[in-house]
Design a protein around this motif. Sequence first.
Motif, PDB file in Angstrom:
ATOM      1  N   LEU A 118       0.831  -1.198   0.000  1.00 55.76           N
ATOM      2  CA  LEU A 118       0.000   0.000   0.000  1.00 55.76           C
ATOM      3  C   LEU A 118       0.869   1.253   0.000  1.00 55.76           C
ATOM      4  O   LEU A 118       1.865   1.326   0.714  1.00 55.76           O
ATOM      5  CB  LEU A 118      -0.918   0.022   1.229  1.00 55.76           C
ATOM      6  N   THR A 119       0.460   2.232  -0.777  1.00 55.10           N
ATOM      7  CA  THR A 119       1.177   3.500  -0.796  1.00 55.10           C
ATOM      8  C   THR A 119       0.682   4.365   0.358  1.00 55.10           C
ATOM      9  O   THR A 119      -0.416   4.142   0.885  1.00 55.10           O
ATOM     10  CB  THR A 119       0.933   4.236  -2.127  1.00 55.10           C
ATOM     11  N   PRO A 120       1.451   5.360   0.775  1.00 55.89           N
ATOM     12  CA  PRO A 120       0.985   6.256   1.834  1.00 55.89           C
ATOM     13  C   PRO A 120      -0.350   6.926   1.502  1.00 55.89           C
ATOM     14  O   PRO A 120      -1.179   7.141   2.391  1.00 55.89           O
ATOM     15  CB  PRO A 120       2.107   7.279   1.956  1.00 55.89           C
ATOM     16  N   ALA A 121      -0.572   7.236   0.229  1.00 53.48           N
ATOM     17  CA  ALA A 121      -1.845   7.857  -0.153  1.00 53.48           C
ATOM     18  C   ALA A 121      -3.016   6.906   0.091  1.00 53.48           C
ATOM     19  O   ALA A 121      -4.078   7.331   0.566  1.00 53.48           O
ATOM     20  CB  ALA A 121      -1.793   8.274  -1.615  1.00 53.48           C
ATOM     21  N   ARG A 122      -2.825   5.648  -0.199  1.00 51.96           N
ATOM     22  CA  ARG A 122      -3.904   4.673   0.020  1.00 51.96           C
ATOM     23  C   ARG A 122      -4.148   4.450   1.506  1.00 51.96           C
ATOM     24  O   ARG A 122      -5.279   4.272   1.944  1.00 51.96           O
ATOM     25  CB  ARG A 122      -3.586   3.369  -0.684  1.00 51.96           C
ATOM     26  N   ILE A 123      -3.094   4.465   2.283  1.00 46.34           N
ATOM     27  CA  ILE A 123      -3.241   4.325   3.731  1.00 46.34           C
ATOM     28  C   ILE A 123      -3.979   5.542   4.293  1.00 46.34           C
ATOM     29  O   ILE A 123      -4.837   5.410   5.168  1.00 46.34           O
ATOM     30  CB  ILE A 123      -1.867   4.132   4.397  1.00 46.34           C
ATOM     31  N   LEU A 124      -3.689   6.710   3.774  1.00 45.76           N
ATOM     32  CA  LEU A 124      -4.388   7.931   4.172  1.00 45.76           C
ATOM     33  C   LEU A 124      -5.881   7.785   3.893  1.00 45.76           C
ATOM     34  O   LEU A 124      -6.718   8.121   4.741  1.00 45.76           O
ATOM     35  CB  LEU A 124      -3.798   9.119   3.414  1.00 45.76           C
ATOM     36  N   VAL A 125      -6.227   7.265   2.732  1.00 43.91           N
ATOM     37  CA  VAL A 125      -7.632   7.076   2.374  1.00 43.91           C
ATOM     38  C   VAL A 125      -8.288   6.038   3.281  1.00 43.91           C
ATOM     39  O   VAL A 125      -9.434   6.202   3.704  1.00 43.91           O
ATOM     40  CB  VAL A 125      -7.772   6.691   0.885  1.00 43.91           C
ATOM     41  N   ILE A 126      -7.556   4.987   3.617  1.00 48.14           N
ATOM     42  CA  ILE A 126      -8.095   3.967   4.524  1.00 48.14           C
ATOM     43  C   ILE A 126      -8.416   4.591   5.885  1.00 48.14           C
ATOM     44  O   ILE A 126      -9.484   4.343   6.457  1.00 48.14           O
ATOM     45  CB  ILE A 126      -7.108   2.789   4.677  1.00 48.14           C
ATOM     46  N   PHE A 127      -7.513   5.404   6.406  1.00 37.68           N
ATOM     47  CA  PHE A 127      -7.754   6.057   7.695  1.00 37.68           C
ATOM     48  C   PHE A 127      -8.911   7.048   7.603  1.00 37.68           C
ATOM     49  O   PHE A 127      -9.710   7.170   8.534  1.00 37.68           O
ATOM     50  CB  PHE A 127      -6.490   6.750   8.185  1.00 37.68           C
ATOM     51  N   LEU A 128      -9.009   7.770   6.497  1.00 38.55           N
ATOM     52  CA  LEU A 128     -10.109   8.713   6.297  1.00 38.55           C
ATOM     53  C   LEU A 128     -11.441   7.972   6.298  1.00 38.55           C
ATOM     54  O   LEU A 128     -12.381   8.373   6.980  1.00 38.55           O
ATOM     55  CB  LEU A 128      -9.915   9.471   4.981  1.00 38.55           C
ATOM     56  N   ILE A 129     -11.501   6.874   5.556  1.00 39.76           N
ATOM     57  CA  ILE A 129     -12.735   6.089   5.491  1.00 39.76           C
ATOM     58  C   ILE A 129     -13.042   5.449   6.843  1.00 39.76           C
ATOM     59  O   ILE A 129     -14.210   5.327   7.230  1.00 39.76           O
ATOM     60  CB  ILE A 129     -12.649   5.044   4.360  1.00 39.76           C
ATOM     61  N   GLY A 141      -5.903  12.232  20.501  1.00 38.10           N
ATOM     62  CA  GLY A 141      -5.205  11.104  19.910  1.00 38.10           C
ATOM     63  C   GLY A 141      -5.946  10.517  18.723  1.00 38.10           C
ATOM     64  O   GLY A 141      -5.352   9.984  17.801  1.00 38.10           O
ATOM     65  N   ILE A 142      -7.264  10.648  18.712  1.00 38.98           N
ATOM     66  CA  ILE A 142      -8.076  10.142  17.604  1.00 38.98           C
ATOM     67  C   ILE A 142      -8.599  11.275  16.733  1.00 38.98           C
ATOM     68  O   ILE A 142      -8.872  11.090  15.555  1.00 38.98           O
ATOM     69  CB  ILE A 142      -9.234   9.257  18.124  1.00 38.98           C
ATOM     70  N   SER A 143      -8.726  12.486  17.273  1.00 37.82           N
ATOM     71  CA  SER A 143      -9.341  13.564  16.492  1.00 37.82           C
ATOM     72  C   SER A 143      -8.352  14.339  15.633  1.00 37.82           C
ATOM     73  O   SER A 143      -8.734  14.888  14.615  1.00 37.82           O
ATOM     74  CB  SER A 143     -10.080  14.540  17.417  1.00 37.82           C
ATOM     75  N   VAL A 144      -7.091  14.396  16.008  1.00 36.07           N
ATOM     76  CA  VAL A 144      -6.116  15.164  15.240  1.00 36.07           C
ATOM     77  C   VAL A 144      -5.699  14.452  13.954  1.00 36.07           C
ATOM     78  O   VAL A 144      -5.584  15.091  12.910  1.00 36.07           O
ATOM     79  CB  VAL A 144      -4.899  15.539  16.118  1.00 36.07           C
ATOM     80  N   PRO A 145      -5.468  13.139  13.963  1.00 38.34           N
ATOM     81  CA  PRO A 145      -5.090  12.480  12.704  1.00 38.34           C
ATOM     82  C   PRO A 145      -6.223  12.531  11.676  1.00 38.34           C
ATOM     83  O   PRO A 145      -7.318  13.015  11.955  1.00 38.34           O
ATOM     84  CB  PRO A 145      -4.806  11.034  13.121  1.00 38.34           C
ATOM     85  N   ILE A 146      -5.972  11.990  10.522  1.00 40.40           N
ATOM     86  CA  ILE A 146      -6.921  12.025   9.410  1.00 40.40           C
ATOM     87  C   ILE A 146      -8.226  11.309   9.758  1.00 40.40           C
ATOM     88  O   ILE A 146      -9.264  11.595   9.161  1.00 40.40           O
ATOM     89  CB  ILE A 146      -6.269  11.447   8.134  1.00 40.40           C
ATOM     90  N   ILE A 147      -8.209  10.444  10.743  1.00 44.47           N
ATOM     91  CA  ILE A 147      -9.435   9.765  11.166  1.00 44.47           C
ATOM     92  C   ILE A 147     -10.441  10.794  11.682  1.00 44.47           C
ATOM     93  O   ILE A 147     -11.633  10.722  11.389  1.00 44.47           O
ATOM     94  CB  ILE A 147      -9.137   8.702  12.243  1.00 44.47           C
ATOM     95  N   GLY A 148      -9.964  11.776  12.425  1.00 37.00           N
ATOM     96  CA  GLY A 148     -10.832  12.840  12.924  1.00 37.00           C
ATOM     97  C   GLY A 148     -11.411  13.681  11.796  1.00 37.00           C
ATOM     98  O   GLY A 148     -12.549  14.134  11.864  1.00 37.00           O
ATOM     99  N   PHE A 149     -10.627  13.898  10.752  1.00 43.11           N
ATOM    100  CA  PHE A 149     -11.116  14.657   9.599  1.00 43.11           C
ATOM    101  C   PHE A 149     -12.234  13.883   8.903  1.00 43.11           C
ATOM    102  O   PHE A 149     -13.252  14.462   8.530  1.00 43.11           O
ATOM    103  CB  PHE A 149      -9.966  14.946   8.629  1.00 43.11           C
ATOM    104  N   GLY A 150     -12.059  12.583   8.744  1.00 37.76           N
ATOM    105  CA  GLY A 150     -13.102  11.765   8.137  1.00 37.76           C
ATOM    106  C   GLY A 150     -14.379  11.773   8.967  1.00 37.76           C
ATOM    107  O   GLY A 150     -15.486  11.880   8.429  1.00 37.76           O
TER     108      GLY A 150
END
Length: 125
Positions: free
Chosen positions: A34-45, A66-75
């Motif tokens: 997996l590329t970093p971009a795909r991992i980013l999308v996985i975390f967003l989803i 801890g959960i809201s700052v990363p891309i998971i919080g953005f999703g």
Amino acid sequence: MGNVWQMIGTYAIVFAVGGALCAIAELLIVRTKLTPARILVIFLIAGIVLEGVGVYDAIFKVCQAGISVPIIGFGASLAKGSIQAARTVGFLGAFSGGLVRTAYGVGAAIVMSYLVTLVFSPKVK
């Protein structure tokens, strides 16, 4: 003195959760193709799914930044905005609500990144 220990405990939880998310991403980079971009999308989803099923708020109460700052919080924020707008505006609100809810953060990131480029001279490789 009790507030200090409570604050240290909160920081420890936030650090541990954020570090665990980074470790998961690093393991995915090292162990998979997996590329970093795909991992980013996985975390967003993942954030969108957690908000969609209604679990994100319970996790946030424990993990906070801890959960809201990363891309998971953005999703999760995108999903929350879409859900709220769909309830108030209707079907079309589902498409615009996430953008409206996250517009300030995205705008601030763009402005701050531009200011950083004015202070430091970026070099193209």
